[in-house]
Design a protein around this motif. Structure first.
Motif, PDB file in Angstrom:
ATOM      1  N   LEU A  35       1.309  -1.173  -0.019  1.00  0.00           N
ATOM      2  CA  LEU A  35       0.161   0.119   0.216  1.00  0.00           C
ATOM      3  C   LEU A  35       1.060   0.797  -0.230  1.00  0.00           C
ATOM      4  O   LEU A  35       0.724   2.401  -0.909  1.00  0.00           O
ATOM      5  CB  LEU A  35      -0.754   0.298   1.181  1.00  0.00           C
ATOM      6  N   GLU A  36       2.156   1.748   0.807  1.00  0.00           N
ATOM      7  CA  GLU A  36       2.694   1.919   0.879  1.00  0.00           C
ATOM      8  C   GLU A  36       3.510   3.047  -0.748  1.00  0.00           C
ATOM      9  O   GLU A  36       4.290   4.157  -0.574  1.00  0.00           O
ATOM     10  CB  GLU A  36       3.592   2.429   2.051  1.00  0.00           C
ATOM     11  N   GLU A  39       0.906   4.015  -2.890  1.00  0.00           N
ATOM     12  CA  GLU A  39       0.486   5.568  -2.724  1.00  0.00           C
ATOM     13  C   GLU A  39       2.169   6.559  -2.683  1.00  0.00           C
ATOM     14  O   GLU A  39       1.379   7.123  -3.838  1.00  0.00           O
ATOM     15  CB  GLU A  39       0.129   5.855  -0.955  1.00  0.00           C
ATOM     16  N   PHE A  44      -0.146  10.134  -3.867  1.00  0.00           N
ATOM     17  CA  PHE A  44      -1.324  10.795  -3.182  1.00  0.00           C
ATOM     18  C   PHE A  44      -1.628   9.576  -2.364  1.00  0.00           C
ATOM     19  O   PHE A  44      -1.565   8.366  -2.578  1.00  0.00           O
ATOM     20  CB  PHE A  44      -2.826  11.251  -3.892  1.00  0.00           C
ATOM     21  N   PRO A  45      -2.220   9.515  -1.262  1.00  0.00           N
ATOM     22  CA  PRO A  45      -2.622   8.395   0.033  1.00  0.00           C
ATOM     23  C   PRO A  45      -4.352   8.621  -1.093  1.00  0.00           C
ATOM     24  O   PRO A  45      -5.131   8.103  -1.241  1.00  0.00           O
ATOM     25  CB  PRO A  45      -3.115   8.830   1.087  1.00  0.00           C
ATOM     26  N   LEU A  46      -4.305   7.045  -0.106  1.00  0.00           N
ATOM     27  CA  LEU A  46      -5.527   5.996  -0.641  1.00  0.00           C
ATOM     28  C   LEU A  46      -6.515   6.887  -0.038  1.00  0.00           C
ATOM     29  O   LEU A  46      -6.156   6.963   1.210  1.00  0.00           O
ATOM     30  CB  LEU A  46      -5.760   4.915  -1.055  1.00  0.00           C
ATOM     31  N   ALA A  51      -7.894   1.873   0.748  1.00  0.00           N
ATOM     32  CA  ALA A  51      -6.958   1.262   1.753  1.00  0.00           C
ATOM     33  C   ALA A  51      -7.587  -0.118   2.368  1.00  0.00           C
ATOM     34  O   ALA A  51      -7.519  -1.221   2.255  1.00  0.00           O
ATOM     35  CB  ALA A  51      -6.576   2.313   2.234  1.00  0.00           C
ATOM     36  N   VAL A  83      -2.805   0.890 -10.600  1.00  0.00           N
ATOM     37  CA  VAL A  83      -1.902   1.931 -10.212  1.00  0.00           C
ATOM     38  C   VAL A  83      -0.934   2.383 -11.542  1.00  0.00           C
ATOM     39  O   VAL A  83      -0.966   3.427 -11.903  1.00  0.00           O
ATOM     40  CB  VAL A  83      -0.088   1.748  -9.624  1.00  0.00           C
ATOM     41  N   ASP A 104      -4.866  13.192  -9.177  1.00  0.00           N
ATOM     42  CA  ASP A 104      -6.145  11.881  -7.950  1.00  0.00           C
ATOM     43  C   ASP A 104      -7.316  11.536  -8.223  1.00  0.00           C
ATOM     44  O   ASP A 104      -8.559  11.296  -7.198  1.00  0.00           O
ATOM     45  CB  ASP A 104      -5.792  13.121  -6.866  1.00  0.00           C
ATOM     46  N   CYS A 121      -9.660  10.531  -5.312  1.00  0.00           N
ATOM     47  CA  CYS A 121      -8.819  10.131  -4.383  1.00  0.00           C
ATOM     48  C   CYS A 121      -8.912  12.088  -3.196  1.00  0.00           C
ATOM     49  O   CYS A 121      -8.062  11.917  -1.990  1.00  0.00           O
ATOM     50  CB  CYS A 121      -7.661   9.346  -3.688  1.00  0.00           C
TER      51      CYS A 121
END
Length: 188
Positions: A35-36, A39, A44-46, A51, A83, A104, A121
């Motif tokens: 996950l990291e 991102e 950008f973060p989910l 997540a 991704v 995003d 996101c």
């Protein structure tokens, strides 16, 4: 149990009862490191619920139609992971500015014919959008699928989504923020 926990439990039950399209079985969930990495590649973060789907249910293969795209690794069907698809769409935007891909906005599920369900996101509610590239212009290719990911998942679980045969002809509203989100930054 919170509403989100109840929703995740329902999604997990449904996911276990489905054979993912193009997959021999439901993929294992991703780990925190994956996950990291995703991102970091996206920049950008989910949203937390998205997540949690990847971390707790599986790395794609469940959900409406062909199911969620895997996060980083391509599925057995050979389609790009979420991704890779996002990065390819953003790259295509640079070469073809008439068809910009908003920052995003992560494609999460393929509908066929180039159509994708996408999560904004940047939206606090994780708005779900429909990208329909078979339109004549980019301005006509984006629709509001669900106000948030929670509603989108409930529509799938309850059989009330626009894609259900019983809802044939259900109209989706255009995504009004498309041009705002794709406009070039203004010089100061």
């Amino acid at each position: 149990m919170t509403d989100i926990e109840q929703l995740l439990t329902r999604v997990a039950e449904q996911a276990r009862n489905l054979r993912p399209w193009g997959w021999p079985s439901l993929p294992q969930p991703v780990d925190t490191a994956a996950l990291e990495r995703a991102e970091a590649a996206l920049g950008f973060p989910l949203p937390p619920l998205l997540a949690a789907l990847y971390l707790r249910i599986g790395d794609g293969g469940f959900g409406p139609s062909y199911g969620l795209l895997p996060l980083l690794d391509s599925p057995p069907s050979g389609e790009p992971a979420a991704v890779a698809q996002y990065l390819a769409n953003r790259e295509h935007s640079l070469k073809n500015p008439d068809w910009p891909w908003p920052e995003d906005v992560l494609p999460i599920s393929h509908w066929g014919c180039g159509m994708y369900a996408c999560v904004d996101c940047r939206s606090p509610r994780a708005t779900v959008l429909l990208y329909e590239p078979n339109a004549d212009r980019a301005d006509d290719a984006w629709y509001l699928d669900a106000p948030d990911l929670t509603d989108w998942l409930h529509a799938w679980l309850d059989g009330t989504g626009w894609y259900e045969e019983a809802n044939d002809g259900m109209d989706l509203a255009p995504w009004s923020d498309f041009r705002i989100r794709t406009a070039p930054a203004q010089a100061l």
